[in-house]
Design an enzyme around this catalytic site. Structure first.
Site, PDB file in Angstrom:
ATOM      1  N   CYS A 172       7.095   5.897   3.304  1.00 34.99           N
ATOM      2  CA  CYS A 172       7.228   5.818   4.754  1.00 34.99           C
ATOM      3  C   CYS A 172       7.510   4.401   5.239  1.00 34.99           C
ATOM      4  O   CYS A 172       8.183   4.225   6.266  1.00 34.99           O
ATOM      5  CB  CYS A 172       5.994   6.402   5.444  1.00 34.99           C
ATOM      6  SG  CYS A 172       4.484   5.414   5.340  1.00 34.99           S
ATOM      7  N   ASP A 173       7.058   3.375   4.535  1.00 35.36           N
ATOM      8  CA  ASP A 173       7.325   1.987   4.935  1.00 35.36           C
ATOM      9  C   ASP A 173       8.825   1.726   5.062  1.00 35.36           C
ATOM     10  O   ASP A 173       9.267   0.894   5.866  1.00 35.36           O
ATOM     11  CB  ASP A 173       6.789   0.981   3.914  1.00 35.36           C
ATOM     12  CG  ASP A 173       5.436   1.309   3.341  1.00 35.36           C
ATOM     13  OD1 ASP A 173       5.048   2.487   3.344  1.00 35.36           O
ATOM     14  OD2 ASP A 173       4.780   0.383   2.852  1.00 35.36           O
TER      15      ASP A 173
END
Length: 376
Positions: free
Chosen positions: A154-155
């Site tokens: 997700c980063d």
């Protein structure tokens, strides 16, 4: 006497060149916000990160410095970013398909908008045009070094998507935005939990649980997503076909995130389990304050409903600033919820702090504050 005078002069010069420790005042006015932003930025400038200049942690810091440059009357922050970009020869990081190594391009694109010199975006356009030829058809399961080829964590949604969207904005070429859009929703369909309106960090966390039995949703990981989301929206044309889907996602996440804030203003490192790792944590908190305040400034959220979360979050961030300007309580680099201490800091959290401050500055200076609604 000449020796004494010389020593006195040397002492005065040394004192002048050092930051004088102070306690920042928590006041929701433009002067206090700028003072806090500049104080934290000045500490970071004087204590540069040891990571490579195109590293994602540095790139996140640069986004905050550019935000500060937009609201500060002091031009040295913009000069620092121009110097950095020239020193990098406007190159992204070394791994061409790794989203983290594309994050620095956000700052190059912003510099290009200020000065459309083709030299600034030349390496980026060569890279992005090559990416357009790739299929991006692999599963996102976390194995076989998938993060070096796909947005499998997700980063990544903070790192690469805003870079593609900003380059599309800078060049007027929608093909980069179209690639971003396709890959954004591939990652979202895989990692977004529609029941919780939060993102898993990566596939390793689907079945993990905290000691209290809650799903594991990382504060900074979801902070990366929300910050990336608003930066994409900011660069995306109003008439872009998929824009309503991004706006819907933003509102869903904003509502969920606001409800998870602790009473002390921080967001817990493990979002659904505030009793696990109860320490203050500023990196996730900074990105949430940034994203929520941006939403109020752009009429996605109401000031009346969200001002308590924004103010508590900013006050918590101010309390984490050391007397010398160092931002503390930053969870070190990680992939999951973790502890933070007063002494721990990293440049990426400074970037988040500056982004948050820039939006709060715009809020207190803007039309919202001319209504009868005031921040508490």
């Amino acid at each position: 006497m000449k020796l004494v005078a010389s020593l006195l002069l040397l002492f005065l010069l040394l004192v002048k060149g050092c930051q004088t420790p102070k306690t920042l005042s928590f006041q929701l006015n433009s002067d206090s916000i700028i003072e806090a932003m500049e104080y934290v930025a000045d500490w970071q400038l004087a204590n540069p990160s040891k990571h490579p200049p195109t590293h994602w942690s540095q790139a996140a810091y640069y986004t905050g410095m550019m935000a500060l440059a937009d609201v500060s009357k002091d031009d040295r922050y913009l000069k620092a970013m121009k110097k950095m970009a020239r020193s990098n020869q406007y190159q992204p990081g070394p791994n061409r398909r790794f989203a983290d190594d594309q994050a620095v391009i956000q700052t190059y694109a912003q510099l290009y908008l200020r000065n459309p010199d083709p030299t600034i975006l030349a390496p980026t356009l060569e890279l992005f045009d090559w990416l357009l030829t790739l299929p991006f058809d692999e599963p996102l399961t976390w194995d076989d070094q998938i993060h070096n080829r796909e947005w499998a964590w997700c980063d990544a949604l903070f790192m690469a998507p805003p870079a593609l969207a900003m380059v599309s904005q800078s060049t007027g070429n929608e093909k980069y935005l179209q690639l971003m859009n396709r890959l954004w929703w591939k990652t979202t369909e895989y990692l977004y939990d529609p029941q919780e309106n939060l993102y898993f960090r990566d596939s390793r966390f689907f079945d993990q649980r905290t000691p209290n039995g809650s799903k594991v949703f990382w504060s900074r990981g979801n902070g990366w997503v929300m910050a990336g989301l608003v930066r994409v929206l900011q660069a995306m044309p109003q008439n872009f076909t998929a824009r309503p889907s991004y706006e819907k996602l933003y509102r869903e996440m904003a509502k969920k995130i606001a409800g998870l804030q602790r009473s002390d203003g921080y967001w817990p490192s493990s979002l659904l389990d505030p009793n696990h790792l109860p320490n203050p944590e500023t990196s996730g908190t900074a990105f949430f304050v940034y994203a929520l305040t941006w939403g109020v400034n752009h009429n996605y959220l109401t000031l009346k409903e969200y001002s308590p979360f924004i103010e508590r979050g900013w006050q918590a961030l101010i309390q984490a600033v050391h007397p010398n300007g160092k931002l503390g309580y930053v969870q070190p680099m990680s992939v999951q919820p973790g502890a933070a201490e007063y002494e721990t800091t990293e440049a990426y959290a400074v970037g988040g702090f500056l982004l948050a401050g820039s939006e709060l500055f715009k809020l207190v200076e803007g039309e919202h504050m001319k209504t009868n609604i005031k921040l508490i």
